[in-house]
Design an enzyme around this catalytic site. Structure first.
Site, PDB file in Angstrom:
ATOM      1  N   LYS A 158       2.611   7.437   3.089  1.00  0.00           N
ATOM      2  CA  LYS A 158       3.557   6.793   4.005  1.00  0.00           C
ATOM      3  C   LYS A 158       4.520   7.790   4.638  1.00  0.00           C
ATOM      4  O   LYS A 158       5.127   7.511   5.662  1.00  0.00           O
ATOM      5  CB  LYS A 158       4.298   5.671   3.298  1.00  0.00           C
ATOM      6  CG  LYS A 158       3.366   4.505   2.964  1.00  0.00           C
ATOM      7  CD  LYS A 158       4.096   3.294   2.425  1.00  0.00           C
ATOM      8  CE  LYS A 158       3.152   2.119   2.237  1.00  0.00           C
ATOM      9  NZ  LYS A 158       2.149   2.329   1.165  1.00  0.00           N
TER      10      LYS A 158
HETATM   11  C1  LIG Z   1       0.816   1.694   1.154  1.00  0.00           C
HETATM   12  C2  LIG Z   1      -0.236   2.310   0.282  1.00  0.00           C
HETATM   13  C3  LIG Z   1      -1.612   1.975   0.393  1.00  0.00           C
HETATM   14  C4  LIG Z   1      -2.109   0.897   1.344  1.00  0.00           C
HETATM   15  O1  LIG Z   1      -2.061   1.317   2.679  1.00  0.00           O
HETATM   16  P1  LIG Z   1      -2.194   0.242   3.878  1.00  0.00           P
HETATM   17  O2  LIG Z   1      -1.916   0.994   5.110  1.00  0.00           O
HETATM   18  O3  LIG Z   1      -1.167  -0.818   3.579  1.00  0.00           O
HETATM   19  O4  LIG Z   1      -3.577  -0.310   3.819  1.00  0.00           O
HETATM   20  C5  LIG Z   1      -2.530   2.648  -0.393  1.00  0.00           C
HETATM   21  N1  LIG Z   1      -2.126   3.593  -1.282  1.00  0.00           N
HETATM   22  C6  LIG Z   1      -0.827   3.943  -1.421  1.00  0.00           C
HETATM   23  C7  LIG Z   1      -0.464   4.967  -2.437  1.00  0.00           C
HETATM   24  C8  LIG Z   1       0.163   3.329  -0.647  1.00  0.00           C
HETATM   25  O5  LIG Z   1       1.462   3.673  -0.812  1.00  0.00           O
END
Ligand SMILES: *Cc1c(COP(=O)(O)O)cnc(C)c1O
Length: 498
Positions: free
Chosen positions: A113
């Site tokens: 993120k």
């Molecule tokens: C947010 C997150 C996901 C999921 O990603 P999306 O874009 O919501 O599909 C997967 N792995 C981790 C570690 C995350 O923080």
């Protein structure tokens, strides 16, 4: 290039307007009216660049109200060497003959993120300037853990912004709580909210829909906004790393120019895998997109049967960032698969809101399955995959990544598809050490968080990311716990003080 709402193809705004608004007034999500196209010559040029330049180049095709120079300034700050390892912002690591891990966890909060949330503050403040809004933007976030910290780290000390995060009191891991309560920066605030994540989330939603409060804040020079993953400003930065991964494979001589790759993504809200879909439809040579879910396998069922049904049990798993039953970003994919038929899309979304369920017809399902494969792994399969992957290849995966590796391996066993494949690794194994230690090494994990991190360092022979190891020395700045109904007043008081 204009942006349209998924629920009204005639509602058009600029990229900057889409980023400031987040959501369209009709409740739809924004996406580009048409997609830019990258030729092989463009890919060859990208391959010669570093990550900061690649990201600016890819973004410049989507965000036409910004110049290439403006975007380069933003990516230079977002992916700076103090935040990401220089030259290895999004490294690609071989896992087996045909599979490569795209490591997206080298940023300040050790999860993917960061790619979006390090950039969003600059995109948002620049978008406000371009749309003539002369206000300080106040970001409110309710978080179950990862998003809050990534947003705090991105917005900390960014001029023209304030950020306030609410996390459920007792509802996060100790490490996650410490990551937030030790956050530095003059423009940040963190509260523990009594209750669970939904209570915090509802509290934030109520603040957003309170028109009187918005008026009051506007007079004081503030504009409320969210760093939610449905904002186009969070999706666009993620498209860049799929282009970058392709360039890395080209430069390493693992693929020829134009050769197709598959991409496997551990999925929750469908944002990350949708970014891969956009990359593909802008000309990146991609075959299958493989959607990997944990036990909350609503997407697996949808892609395999054409029925999306959220009326099912919700499970807490070892991959908590994928514990989601409504994958908001799927709306953008459906809109495109329907040929941008906003009426039809709105019908699906109304059914989802009313019955928690909708189904697509055979032609649409065939179109979906032509692009996507899907699978899921429960916690036991995930743990076994962490163990076996380490034993076979020496690579240590976090729980989210292991879901993707497991699903990828079963996909290959079923289809014999030998296409070179990128597997997105979304978090550092140190972030989920409590699950990784027993799975990988079959020993009891330490109870205390910092002992646990030290234990994984010893067992793995790897150093923990500095951002996690250094938490122990950091001062806890935010210790206030409030009731959900006090959240609005808390925001107001904090803004009056700062
Ligand atoms: C947010 C997150 C996901 C999921 O990603 P999306 O874009 O919501 O599909 C997967 N792995 C981790 C570690 C995350 O923080």
């Amino acid at each position: 290039m204009n942006y349209v709402s998924t629920r009204n193809s005639h509602y058009k705004v600029s990229a900057a307007q889409a980023i400031v608004a987040g959501l369209a007034p009709d409740g739809g999500l924004f996406l580009p009216e048409s997609l830019p196209s990258f030729t092989q010559k463009d890919l060859a040029a990208l391959a010669q660049m570093d990550y900061v330049e690649r990201a600016a180049e890819v973004l410049s095709r989507f965000l036409e109200d910004f110049t290439r120079e403006e975007l380069l300034q933003m990516t230079t700050r977002a992916y700076a060497p103090e935040k990401f390892p220089p030259r290895a912002v999004a490294p690609v690591v071989p896992l087996s003959d045909n599979a490569y891990i795209l490591e997206l966890f080298r940023g300040p909060t050790c999860a993917f993120k960061d790619f979006a949330l390090q950039l969003l503050p600059y995109l948002l403040t620049a978008s406000m300037r371009k749309t003539g809004i002369d206000k300080t933007v106040v970001i409110l976030v309710a978080t179950s853990g990862d998003t809050g910290k990534a947003a705090l780290e991105g917005f900390a000390d960014v001029e023209g912004t304030r950020i306030c995060v609410f996390y459920p009191d007792g509802g996060t891991s100790n490490i996650q709580r410490r990551q937030m309560t030790t956050q530095t920066g003059d423009n940040v605030m963190v509260f523990a909210a009594k209750g669970n994540f939904d209570d915090a989330q509802n509290g934030v939603k109520q603040i957003f829909t309170d028109k009187v409060f918005a008026e009051d804040l506007a007079q004081r020079g503030y504009l409320l906004s969210s760093a939610n993953s449905i904002n186009w400003g969070r999706l666009a930065p993620q498209i860049a790393y799929y282009f970058s991964a392709y360039c890395e494979l080209l430069n390493a001589g693992k693929i020829r120019m134009g050769e197709h790759i598959n991409i496997t993504v551990p999925t929750g809200n469908f944002g990350n895998i949708l970014a891969a879909y956009f990359a593909k439809h802008c000309g990146l040579p991609v075959g299958k997109l493989i959607c990997a879910s944990n036990r909350n396998n609503v997407l697996t069922d949808f892609i395999q049967t054409g029925v999306y049904d959220r009326n099912r049990d919700f499970y807490l798993t070892a991959s908590p960032s994928m514990d989601i039953l409504i994958s908001s970003n799927l709306e953008r994919l459906l809109y495109l698969l329907c040929g941008r038929d906003d009426q039809r899309l709105t019908g699906f979304m109304s059914a989802l809101a009313a019955q928690g369920k909708y189904g697509i017809d055979t032609p649409l399902l065939e179109a979906l399955q032509a692009e996507f494969a899907a699978g899921c792994a429960d916690d036991a399969q995930t743990a076994r995959c962490i163990h076996d992957t380490l034993a076979r290849t020496g690579y240590l995966c976090d729980t989210h990544t292991a879901v993707a590796v497991d699903v990828y391996q079963r996909y290959v066993a079923q289809t014999q598809d030998q296409t070179p494949t990128i597997i997105a690794s979304t978090a550092s194994p140190f972030k989920f050490a409590g699950s990784v230690v027993p799975a990988a090494y079959e020993v009891q994990p330490e109870q205390e968080d910092f002992a646990l991190i030290a234990q994984l360092e010893t067992l793995s022979g790897q150093k923990a990311p500095a951002a996690l190891a250094q938490l122990k020395e950091k001062t806890q700045r935010f210790q206030t716990s409030i009731q959900p109904q006090e959240m609005k007043q808390a925001v107001s008081d904090w803004l009056a003080r700062s």
